[in-house]
Design a protein around this motif. Structure first.
Motif, PDB file in Angstrom:
ATOM      1  N   LYS A   4       0.897  -1.128  -0.087  1.00 29.27           N
ATOM      2  CA  LYS A   4       0.425   0.022   0.314  1.00 29.27           C
ATOM      3  C   LYS A   4       1.036   1.039  -0.458  1.00 29.27           C
ATOM      4  O   LYS A   4       2.110   1.456  -0.029  1.00 29.27           O
ATOM      5  CB  LYS A   4      -0.896   0.147   1.399  1.00 29.27           C
ATOM      6  CG  LYS A   4      -2.028  -0.802   1.809  1.00 29.27           C
ATOM      7  CD  LYS A   4      -2.680  -0.857   2.859  1.00 29.27           C
ATOM      8  CE  LYS A   4      -4.402  -1.775   2.175  1.00 29.27           C
ATOM      9  NZ  LYS A   4      -4.874  -1.382   2.743  1.00 29.27           N
ATOM     10  N   THR A   5       0.520   2.295  -0.019  1.00 25.42           N
ATOM     11  CA  THR A   5       0.635   3.794   0.454  1.00 25.42           C
ATOM     12  C   THR A   5       0.438   4.157   1.256  1.00 25.42           C
ATOM     13  O   THR A   5      -0.177   3.863   2.202  1.00 25.42           O
ATOM     14  CB  THR A   5      -0.377   4.523  -0.563  1.00 25.42           C
ATOM     15  OG1 THR A   5      -0.373   4.142  -2.578  1.00 25.42           O
ATOM     16  CG2 THR A   5       0.367   6.136  -0.339  1.00 25.42           C
ATOM     17  N   LEU A  60      -5.245   3.835   2.916  1.00 28.00           N
ATOM     18  CA  LEU A  60      -4.073   3.850   3.152  1.00 28.00           C
ATOM     19  C   LEU A  60      -3.278   3.382   4.289  1.00 28.00           C
ATOM     20  O   LEU A  60      -4.155   2.620   5.477  1.00 28.00           O
ATOM     21  CB  LEU A  60      -3.594   5.298   3.092  1.00 28.00           C
ATOM     22  CG  LEU A  60      -3.913   5.772   2.575  1.00 28.00           C
ATOM     23  CD1 LEU A  60      -3.877   7.709   2.566  1.00 28.00           C
ATOM     24  CD2 LEU A  60      -3.579   6.175   0.990  1.00 28.00           C
ATOM     25  N   ILE A 124       9.224   2.126   3.503  1.00 25.69           N
ATOM     26  CA  ILE A 124       9.376   1.950   1.654  1.00 25.69           C
ATOM     27  C   ILE A 124      10.667   1.034   1.498  1.00 25.69           C
ATOM     28  O   ILE A 124      10.696  -0.055   0.808  1.00 25.69           O
ATOM     29  CB  ILE A 124       9.716   2.817   1.247  1.00 25.69           C
ATOM     30  CG1 ILE A 124       8.584   4.345   1.639  1.00 25.69           C
ATOM     31  CG2 ILE A 124      10.018   2.700  -0.395  1.00 25.69           C
ATOM     32  CD1 ILE A 124       9.059   5.599   0.912  1.00 25.69           C
ATOM     33  N   ARG A 130       4.475   0.843  -0.493  1.00 23.15           N
ATOM     34  CA  ARG A 130       5.341   0.902  -1.700  1.00 23.15           C
ATOM     35  C   ARG A 130       5.991   2.751  -1.880  1.00 23.15           C
ATOM     36  O   ARG A 130       6.824   2.560  -2.753  1.00 23.15           O
ATOM     37  CB  ARG A 130       3.976   0.923  -2.708  1.00 23.15           C
ATOM     38  CG  ARG A 130       4.326   0.928  -4.059  1.00 23.15           C
ATOM     39  CD  ARG A 130       3.556   0.206  -4.912  1.00 23.15           C
ATOM     40  NE  ARG A 130       4.495  -0.089  -6.564  1.00 23.15           N
ATOM     41  CZ  ARG A 130       5.532  -1.057  -6.824  1.00 23.15           C
ATOM     42  NH1 ARG A 130       5.970  -1.601  -5.818  1.00 23.15           N
ATOM     43  NH2 ARG A 130       5.980  -0.606  -7.838  1.00 23.15           N
ATOM     44  N   ASN A 131       4.836   3.540  -1.116  1.00 23.01           N
ATOM     45  CA  ASN A 131       5.958   5.104  -1.240  1.00 23.01           C
ATOM     46  C   ASN A 131       4.895   5.244  -0.186  1.00 23.01           C
ATOM     47  O   ASN A 131       3.848   4.862   0.540  1.00 23.01           O
ATOM     48  CB  ASN A 131       5.172   6.008  -3.138  1.00 23.01           C
ATOM     49  CG  ASN A 131       4.208   4.963  -3.707  1.00 23.01           C
ATOM     50  OD1 ASN A 131       2.378   5.092  -2.397  1.00 23.01           O
ATOM     51  ND2 ASN A 131       3.122   4.897  -4.795  1.00 23.01           N
ATOM     52  N   ALA A 132       5.055   6.576  -0.200  1.00 26.01           N
ATOM     53  CA  ALA A 132       4.574   7.211   0.971  1.00 26.01           C
ATOM     54  C   ALA A 132       3.928   9.168   1.184  1.00 26.01           C
ATOM     55  O   ALA A 132       4.842   9.661   0.289  1.00 26.01           O
ATOM     56  CB  ALA A 132       5.349   6.949   2.157  1.00 26.01           C
ATOM     57  N   TYR A 133       3.391   9.362   1.770  1.00 32.65           N
ATOM     58  CA  TYR A 133       2.914  11.033   1.857  1.00 32.65           C
ATOM     59  C   TYR A 133       3.182  11.086   3.046  1.00 32.65           C
ATOM     60  O   TYR A 133       2.934  10.427   4.433  1.00 32.65           O
ATOM     61  CB  TYR A 133       1.876  11.165   1.583  1.00 32.65           C
ATOM     62  CG  TYR A 133       1.643  13.253   1.245  1.00 32.65           C
ATOM     63  CD1 TYR A 133       2.034  13.271   0.092  1.00 32.65           C
ATOM     64  CD2 TYR A 133       1.410  13.882   2.333  1.00 32.65           C
ATOM     65  CE1 TYR A 133       2.207  14.870   0.004  1.00 32.65           C
ATOM     66  CE2 TYR A 133       1.388  15.548   2.357  1.00 32.65           C
ATOM     67  CZ  TYR A 133       2.024  15.523   0.701  1.00 32.65           C
ATOM     68  OH  TYR A 133       2.509  16.978   0.895  1.00 32.65           O
ATOM     69  N   LYS A 292       5.590   8.865 -10.454  1.00 39.26           N
ATOM     70  CA  LYS A 292       5.872   7.853  -9.557  1.00 39.26           C
ATOM     71  C   LYS A 292       6.136   7.072 -10.578  1.00 39.26           C
ATOM     72  O   LYS A 292       7.159   6.057 -10.722  1.00 39.26           O
ATOM     73  CB  LYS A 292       4.389   7.889  -9.681  1.00 39.26           C
ATOM     74  CG  LYS A 292       3.816   5.994  -8.749  1.00 39.26           C
ATOM     75  CD  LYS A 292       2.840   6.205  -8.183  1.00 39.26           C
ATOM     76  CE  LYS A 292       2.495   4.702  -8.820  1.00 39.26           C
ATOM     77  NZ  LYS A 292       0.522   4.346  -8.356  1.00 39.26           N
ATOM     78  N   LEU A 327      -0.720   8.611  -5.759  1.00 44.57           N
ATOM     79  CA  LEU A 327       0.564   7.703  -5.255  1.00 44.57           C
ATOM     80  C   LEU A 327      -0.256   6.214  -5.015  1.00 44.57           C
ATOM     81  O   LEU A 327       0.410   5.067  -4.901  1.00 44.57           O
ATOM     82  CB  LEU A 327       0.701   7.983  -4.175  1.00 44.57           C
ATOM     83  CG  LEU A 327       1.586   9.087  -4.098  1.00 44.57           C
ATOM     84  CD1 LEU A 327       2.037   9.957  -2.425  1.00 44.57           C
ATOM     85  CD2 LEU A 327       3.121   9.123  -4.721  1.00 44.57           C
ATOM     86  N   SER A 328      -2.127   6.113  -4.753  1.00 40.79           N
ATOM     87  CA  SER A 328      -2.342   5.005  -4.322  1.00 40.79           C
ATOM     88  C   SER A 328      -2.714   3.959  -5.642  1.00 40.79           C
ATOM     89  O   SER A 328      -3.152   2.657  -5.380  1.00 40.79           O
ATOM     90  CB  SER A 328      -3.228   5.337  -3.628  1.00 40.79           C
ATOM     91  OG  SER A 328      -4.856   5.621  -3.999  1.00 40.79           O
TER      92      SER A 328
END
Ligand code: ZN
Length: 368
Positions: A4-5, A60, A124, A130-133, A292, A327-328
């Motif tokens: 997930k993000t 998320l 990550i 997978r990626n993040a904010y 991305k 992102l997600s």
């Protein structure tokens, strides 16, 4: 199922108090005290609120922040600055340098802000997300080694980068800053370092004044490793996308990073009180999509966005949601209620903006 993000959030981020002010100016003399300093929690809260109401928050992975240790902070900042910041935080007021207000417990909250970025970077790299904010506060991209600047206390992104290098053995990292203000902090910290590529698109000479010119390209071993795109005021959707397409993506291709950071400010948007640019939620959406894709292609999708500015309480949430949807990879039913502005002719790329982008694009060949 693909990871997930991640989203970094903590209520305590909202408890950093920036004091009584008018806009970004402290009250006093002929400046009548307003209720809030402009860097206050509302826009950040409302981003998180829209994520919740849209349903996206449920999809998320919440990343639990932890405080950055003093050792981790000292990889970037000087001991003298850390001691000053701690003292002001204990007193409950002060200025960490230049227009960087400190309130009660701002030091531990700043540690949690930097530590939130570290936690997201760890998650990550370990493949948990997978990626993040990182929706952290106080922000970090103006902070320098020995002082806070422009509402920023600790250099969150750089502290996370140094953690990746020290603990995960990562070497080459790229940072792209789309906040409307120049990312002077990260630029300065890595100006001589060929292994960290720093790029910033911003409104020309907004803040810091006379900072972020095309001629600041790195020094010594770091020559070529910094690119600024100082856009004229009034730059909009097509212009921002052209910057990403013609400057940022080719630079990333050349540099081949192991991870990409984005210093994410929503103050490049049309409604921001501190910027004069015209980006829309759709602009942030398409910039996120491009970054991305680049991260997927170049470095296993490792992409971490860290929150910086963005002062339109009513519009920043839609920019934030668009970024999180990209992102997600999950689209919600929420549209952009203000999106009709994207059809204005002023959103198109203008000749005087092309001149700047051409000059920045020419710098890509010098990227190490
Ligand atoms: Zn900003």
């Amino acid at each position: 199922m693909a990871a997930k993000t991640g989203l970094v959030w903590h209520e305590r981020y909202m408890w950093h108090i920036t004091g009584i002010a008018a806009g970004a100016m402290p009250a006093g003399g002929f400046i009548e005290p307003g209720l809030f300093h402009i860097e206050e929690p509302t826009s950040k809260r409302r981003i998180r609120n829209l994520l919740e109401v849209s349903g996206l928050l449920d999809e998320l992975a919440l990343v639990r922040p932890r405080p950055a240790t003093e050792e981790e902070v000292l990889r970037i900042h000087t001991p003298g600055y850390v001691e000053r910041l701690k003292a002001m935080s204990r007193q409950g007021h002060g200025d960490a340098g230049e227009r960087a207000p400190v309130g009660p417990d701002s030091w531990p909250i700043a540690q949690l802000s930097a530590g939130g970025c570290i936690a997201a970077a760890d998650a990550i790299v370990n493949g948990e997300i997978r990626n993040a904010y990182a929706l952290v506060r106080p922000p970090g991209h103006h902070a320098e080694r020995d002082r806070g600047r422009g509402f920023c206390l600790l250099a969150n992104t750089a502290i996370a980068i140094e953690h990746l290098r020290a603990v995960h053995g990562m070497k080459r990292i790229a940072v792209f800053d789309w906040d409307v203000h120049h990312g002077n902090g990260v630029q300065g910290l890595y100006f001589h370092d060929p292994d960290v590529l720093t790029m910033s698109v911003h409104e020309e000479s907004n803040y810091p004044v006379n900072s972020g010119t095309l001629t600041e390209t790195g020094e010594g071993a770091g020559r070529g490793g910094n690119i600024n795109v100082p856009l004229p005021p009034g730059s909009g959707h097509d212009t921002y996308l052209a910057v990403v397409e013609r400057v940022v993506l080719p630079a990333l291709e050349k540099f081949r990073p192991e991870m990409v950071f984005v210093a994410s400010g929503f103050d490049s948007c049309l409604y921001d009180p501190l910027g004069r640019q015209m980006a829309m939620a759709e602009t942030y959406r398409l910039m996120t999509r491009a970054l991305k894709d680049a991260a997927e292609r170049l470095c296993g999708g490792r992409l971490l966005m860290t929150h910086e500015g963005g002062y339109s309480d009513f519009y920043a949430p839609y920019c934030g949601l668009a970024v999180m949807e990209e992102l997600s990879g999950i689209k919600t039913e929420v549209g952009d209620p203000f999106g009709f502005h994207i059809h204005k002719p002023t959103q198109r790329l203008q000749p005087h903006q092309v001149v700047v982008i051409d000059m920045a694009a020419a710098l890509v060949r010098n990227v190490p």
